[in-house]
Design an enzyme around this catalytic site. Structure first.
Site, PDB file in Angstrom:
ATOM      1  N   GLU A   1       0.897  -1.628   0.200  1.00 45.86           N
ATOM      2  CA  GLU A   1      -0.170   0.165   0.198  1.00 45.86           C
ATOM      3  C   GLU A   1       0.547   1.187  -0.109  1.00 45.86           C
ATOM      4  OE1 GLU A   1      -3.428  -0.165   2.981  1.00 45.86           O
ATOM      5  OE2 GLU A   1      -4.172  -2.368   1.799  1.00 45.86           O
TER       6      GLU A   1
ATOM      7  N   GLU B   1      -4.810  -8.961  -0.326  1.00 45.84           N
ATOM      8  CA  GLU B   1      -5.706  -8.576   0.438  1.00 45.84           C
ATOM      9  C   GLU B   1      -7.214  -7.884   0.388  1.00 45.84           C
ATOM     10  OE1 GLU B   1      -4.341  -5.208   3.383  1.00 45.84           O
ATOM     11  OE2 GLU B   1      -2.350  -5.950   3.946  1.00 45.84           O
TER      12      GLU B   1
END
Lengths: 500, 500, 500, 500
Positions: free
Chosen positions: A162, A281
């Protein structure tokens, strides 16, 4: 609510069920702990994932990067210590799971700043020296190949996590991330071109912008990236109270559209068209203290996700397999809204069964014959059918009738029911007083409430040549059913019904 | 059907719950087999009996009595081989159970005739030479004391089995049995007076006559017998079909009266008044191929038995713990009406739970506060209550309301439900086609249907200072409930009910 | 070298063998890891210590002390999180071991400074606020009592570790330590006077000065301290190379005198005369990277220590049971000179057997009949003898002859030999190339070299009424022997010697 | 005695090592017992055989053939009960072993006479009705295929056992055996031609005559038999004492010549030339009470057998894997001269290690470079060598020097030594008094004497480019050695030799 399905026998529906490809985990250092490994064993015994992905490979508790200064000579030594890495990998392989490697975060001694994230303080700044970083990465990969052989080339490698959030990557600096990606990608491919490397590992913030820029960059730099990665969460803005977070579930269709957006961007490049996209995820809520995770509601919502995610994505890794997790600190209590499929003490949560059911479907399916908003049905190799039914409503039951073409005269119907009445360990825990760290006896008691309720029946073929499977799915319920031809053995003189 | 009970808090009811004292077993030689020991381990782990009693200690497969004739010299050697005895006893002690020794049957080489009983041909004739018999008995006991120490003196010893039936003792010859008893009794007491020896081990045929004659004999011969033994079965005459037997259950009260008859006879002697009476066998049907044994009906019927048997008897040994049994031959199929609390593959039958529930009651009870035809309730050490509810009817549900004096504000009610809907492995087996020897996967599937369904709830104290426990017991159902004060821990910010 | 002992049968020697009272451990947080718990299980299965003592109860990875500031309101919340503490204690109790609690180090948020010690950065400064500290200590103890019951009152509690070293306690400030001790002692005794609290937990630096000052202080302040604690290491000044430390063993007698010094100080106070003195740490070297720890030399040296330490000390806790340890960083290699009785992978080191042998002696001894510089001999309950022989020399064998009064005609002599030839896993590891993290197969191979070599013999009583036990102990060897009356069973026709 | 071997590196020697193909067992009914299965698990974990062969498939304790007469109607029912067969086969498959099926003996109800063999009374007469027999055989095979699938076609099937002895087949009637063979062969092939069927399962009595007659018969009847079978024992005439038998070992060469005789007969038929010959039993002595079986002498003798048997035979099945065996009655004592590779309590006998060593050689060998009367040496895949050395002498040591061409500079030599000094559990048992049924503690003690003693060393390449492996093999010793290139890892600062 009613669901009525009547099949002709000619249906064949696209259904990419890759439920077992990968699962998420708390940071790698936690994989040294016993509770973590017990929970992982439990999950692997019943579900059996192929890959596992989490943060912290290079975080200091893994102790890989060692820089020591000699007291007298002031000389600096850089060494790699693979003691803990080997221990974790050995433990994974013993449990028949291998990593989906995420390269991160930055060892403190190598870091250019002291931005950290989480209770456990993962450093999220670029390296002081990129050479130092790529040396460590390639030394680590070479060590893994030496120890575990050629299989390592098939373990996917994702660069960082991220970077589109400032918490995870200093200033969410896109240019710097692309540099990290390029240097890492090239160094690994130089070591051996068989390694598979991907990115950009983004979450949903400014995701289109990042995805497009990433592939523009790869195209420009001629980086033949092996796969794309992103994340997928499906809850609204959080509210906080004490240690906890509360959020509303979002409309699933909005999420699916969002993923389609990423898919479309990738497919718009002739170089990358059809490239695997991995959701490295996904979950409902992205906080490890949202009580939702422990509920039957979560299980029912996920049932729909698992049916649909394969439409855009090669794989989708549930964040996470167990509750051993420290991003927001050490949990204070048993059911604390952790991400895990299992709670501490190896208590399966309702969502665990959603995954177990999809895994069974994957193992048994020969082809899919129905896929809808509340059900998926496949044929199996026994000449029977199996399927999952779910009910995302919190108020109304779903009455389902499936009429399925039959060949045998009699079938055995087995149903496994997971709903708030039959399989709700959180309720039992609440009813006994919400003990924070239950005793062994209490854990055993709660576990009795954590398994599906099973029903069996004999279903006979109708004159129309069909069998009818009828199920009532309670609110937030998930049901697995199988209906297989019944072969009767019997014994001389035995009559099941007879009583004197 | 309704059961309404409201307690004042002053009740105290006599309840002799000795459920764990002893359990029956197939012949001792079968204790060498793996399946037998797996089933025994299963039973001991969850219930945990103290003693185990069965036939065949001296039958030839145990190989204790060895008479060999030398080929050349024609000399006869008598030796005792304790290899198998030691192996069985070691296996028992590992599983924390010790024998209730039954002396029998007759080694072929020692026997005076060739009457045998059962598929496995136990010889049921008197010894050719009583000295040979008592030598073997005392050598065996001495060996046990040497190997296992002084605990052996506390293992009860019963002389023979059901001598009042001609199948078990040639011609049901009473005089001959009394001789056997006396010789054996005296030889053992001579070895060490601490051994505990009893009889006459009779079943219900001409039981009063035998019981009276036995104690007349003991009185006359001044045998200070340590305890009395008899059996107790509660079904009517059998009908046969193929490998199977079908019988009606008899009125339980008739059986209790019958036992009271034995009790009264014993108590009529001033020498024997109050002597322990052990039911060294009891069950519903006395045939190992009566499908009744595998049913929920059996479980409910037994629940009443276990409540009442202690009124006359010191102990009562369910015949038998497991399905490894060969009296009528080797079972042809999984659920074959065997005596076992567990079926092959360690599948607990409904009746298993009746025993598990009474054992839990025994462990937890501080005193009994209610005992009736459908329920027994005790106080426990936590300031709560526990109890068992059952329903022998095959048609009507029992609606039970128990109003119990309360001190805490809130209680947790846990119920474990065993009935035809929730815990009926035989039905699942039937529905999948009655496989004779199910595969491992089928065994695992059937086992999912073999555990109680659990429910939890919070019960609040009423203004009247009571809590109400309400349960609906389905036909042939057995429910265990516990209601304990609820201590609330909770965590900062956690709200079980809250959803955004 | 020769050892010749001939006993008359009237000898009775003082021998306080408390080998199993306590063992040391790496910091408590490591007790969450699987490798740690596997090694502990291994040690407990074979040796079985009663208590375990190490640092880090309040260090941040245990996460007990939680101070959080509300983002909006700025309010500070102090909470105690016992999730990890409970997990560690549960794991200890499962392995039948309970803590010897060491109170320390300082939670970062409570600390007055940032002095830290070790790779894992234990904070070694006084609390900012002593109230905050004693609140945490008493809350923790109260929690333990609630969860584990009254047994907790018997767990010894030691205040801090080695305050006489500036690394462990800021400036080695004696006055400040006495304050810490007093505040802590009084707070705990106020909670419940049954808790047992001691100090000063010092090592050998200025030990007499500290010991005296501590008891002067306790006397003055009328603190009825429950026991005294100190440490005991027996090597000379270290030399360093790479990750390793090398040291010479010191003369054992010097160490024993030193302990006697502490003993004498304590006994000089009438208030404290005879007070238990616990060596809460002892070993040869005090560095976790001294290859000595892994050798047979260490095992032989320790054999003498274990014979003698009880002369001054109630208990003596070997530092440490296993190699999971991070004070100097994460070990780079299998045999790295760690403190452990076992190496990673549960490979017992030679010293492990010294402890196992003393434990067996403790279990079997009825009285001690000989105690010398190379041997200790006891009588056992079978009418036999058992003993340990050792040889601290690195060059010469010890030839021992023990003549022991005998009653039976024949004895069985069993010897278990641990020396560089028979039980030296470090050599096998060296010979296969010193693999840093051996594979499972290599671990299994090395383990084959890690068990004592066993010999048996029949020893006959001489005309003089004695039996002679003769053993040659190789350099750095340790031998356990037992000599027990031989009872012969035999079987008809069996002749051990016969060959056709 | 000396053995000096110096290899050039061009040697390649024929060596058919099929040690793991099959192992013998006590009668099938014993496979229901726990001790049997524990011993089998032990053997399979360390050695791992593929097939298992023994008697008694159709003997009455397996309860397959069930003939019952209705009490009232007098009708006879024939049924097959596969409960025990399934249980045994499940247990085998769990332990990764499958049967080499021996069809025999005769169910009592099907038998034409009452000749029996053994303590357990196997009926050895022809069937009253051959149709009844072939029906049972084919029903059994069909059942196995249904339950275990197509793998069953690869399980070899042998018709009967040692029909050339009157004890095993009434009157050793050759003609009758050929009839049995033919009827059985044809019935099985009719069921499915994929089944593999062989005979004549003879022992060494009149073996040439039988072998020749059998193949004449098969040729004449055009029976394309799939393999030939015979037995191989190598001891002289027995002497008896009590329960025991004593015999001299015969000259191994005589035995090998005898086998070559069978081989030549088979190869003399063009139809059968090269047909697999399986030794479906072999051992030194053929009695289960010959103490020789438990000795190191047996282990050394077998080492030579295992080297040579592959010269004539496809496989050779050691009679038997464990000591659970009842042919001469139930063993009276632990070491009783039983056939087993392991004794009761899972104590490996010396001969166990001979098999374990040959299995390891089989797993590791790439090619054989030396094969002699005292040694066999192979190359392995690591660029090293492995081999077995043995010494059949009972007086003199064998000093072996092997000079082997080397490429690496350094090698690690690992030796595992099994001889009367290092690995002789029988001696330990004798020294403690020959307990008949040792206690658990005694078993654990004896087991310490039952594992090879291990030695390691570093061997350096000589100037001549060779390494020298030097081993002294004590009388009756067997040594396994491996010598593999040593790859050195080491750690910074670690010096194995250094002491301060």
């Amino acid at each position: 609510m009613k669901l009525e399905v009547s099949l002709k026998g000619t249906e064949k529906v696209d259904f990419w069920n890759n439920v077992d490809f990968c699962v998420g985990t708390g940071r790698m250092g936690l994989a040294l702990t016993e509770e973590y490994l017990k929970e992982l064993s439990f999950v692997q015994d019943i579900i059996g994932f192929k890959h596992i992905r989490g943060h912290g490979l290079f975080t200091d508790d893994m102790a890989i990067y060692q820089k020591r200064r000699n007291w007298f000579t002031k000389e600096e030594t850089i060494e790699y210590n693979f003691t803990y890495l080997d221990r974790v990998m050995d433990a994974y392989l013993e449990r028949k799971i291998v990593p989906f490697l995420e390269l991160g975060f930055m060892p403190k001694e190598m870091a250019s700043g002291d931005n950290t994230i989480f209770y456990w303080k993962g450093n999220t700044t670029p390296p002081k020296d990129y050479k130092d970083w790529t040396d460590m990465v390639t030394a680590t990969l070479a060590h893994l190949v030496k120890r575990y052989g050629e299989q390592v080339y098939s373990w996917p490698i994702e660069v960082w996590n991220e970077p589109n959030l400032p918490g995870f990557w200093k200033d969410a600096n896109m240019e710097e991330y692309f540099r990290l990606f390029k240097e890492t990608f090239l160094a690994i491919k130089k070591l051996d071109s068989r390694f598979r490397v991907g990115g950009p590992a983004i979450c949903g913030v400014r995701d289109k912008e990042w995805m497009k820029a990433f592939f523009d960059f790869c195209k420009k730099e001629k980086l033949k990236v092996d796969f794309a990665t992103r994340h997928h969460y499906t809850t609204e803005m959080p509210k906080y109270d004490g240690h906890y977070t509360y959020q509303q579930l979002s409309d699933p269709e909005v999420g699916f559209e969002n993923l389609q957006g990423s898919r479309d961007i990738i497919d718009s490049y002739k170089e990358f068209k059809g490239l695997e996209m991995h959701l490295t995820e996904f979950n409902t809520s992205y906080t490890p203290t949202n009580p939702l995770h422990d509920t039957n509601e979560n299980a029912a919502y996920l049932a729909y996700q698992l049916e649909r995610l394969g439409e855009t994505s090669y794989s989708y890794s549930y964040w996470t397999f167990g509750d051993v997790f420290e991003e927001n600190g050490v949990p204070f209590s048993l059911f604390h809204g952790g991400f895990g499929l299992v709670a501490h003490g190896c208590i399966p949560k309702p969502t665990f069964w959603t995954f177990a059911f999809y895994k069974r479907l994957q193992d048994h399916a020969t082809e899919c014959v129905y896929k809808g908003k509340n059900a998926v049905v496949v044929k199996n190799a026994n000449g029977g059918y199996e399927g999952i039914l779910w009910n995302m409503s919190d108020a109304e039951s779903l009455v389902a009738t499936l009429k399925l073409p039959a060949e045998a005269k009699e079938y055995t119907l087995i149903s496994e029911v997971v709903d708030e009445v039959t399989c709700n360990p959180r309720k039992a825990w609440h009813d006994i007083g919400e003990p924070k760290n239950p005793s062994k006896e209490q854990i055993e008691l709660i576990r009795k409430f954590a398994y599906p309720f099973c029903e069996s029946d004999i279903v006979k073929k109708s004159r129309g040549g069909k069998i009818a499977v009828e199920e009532a799915v309670r609110p937030h319920g998930v049901i697995y059913f199988s209906v297989n031809p019944r072969e009767f053995e019997g014994d001389r003189g035995f009559d099941y019904e007879r009583r004197e």
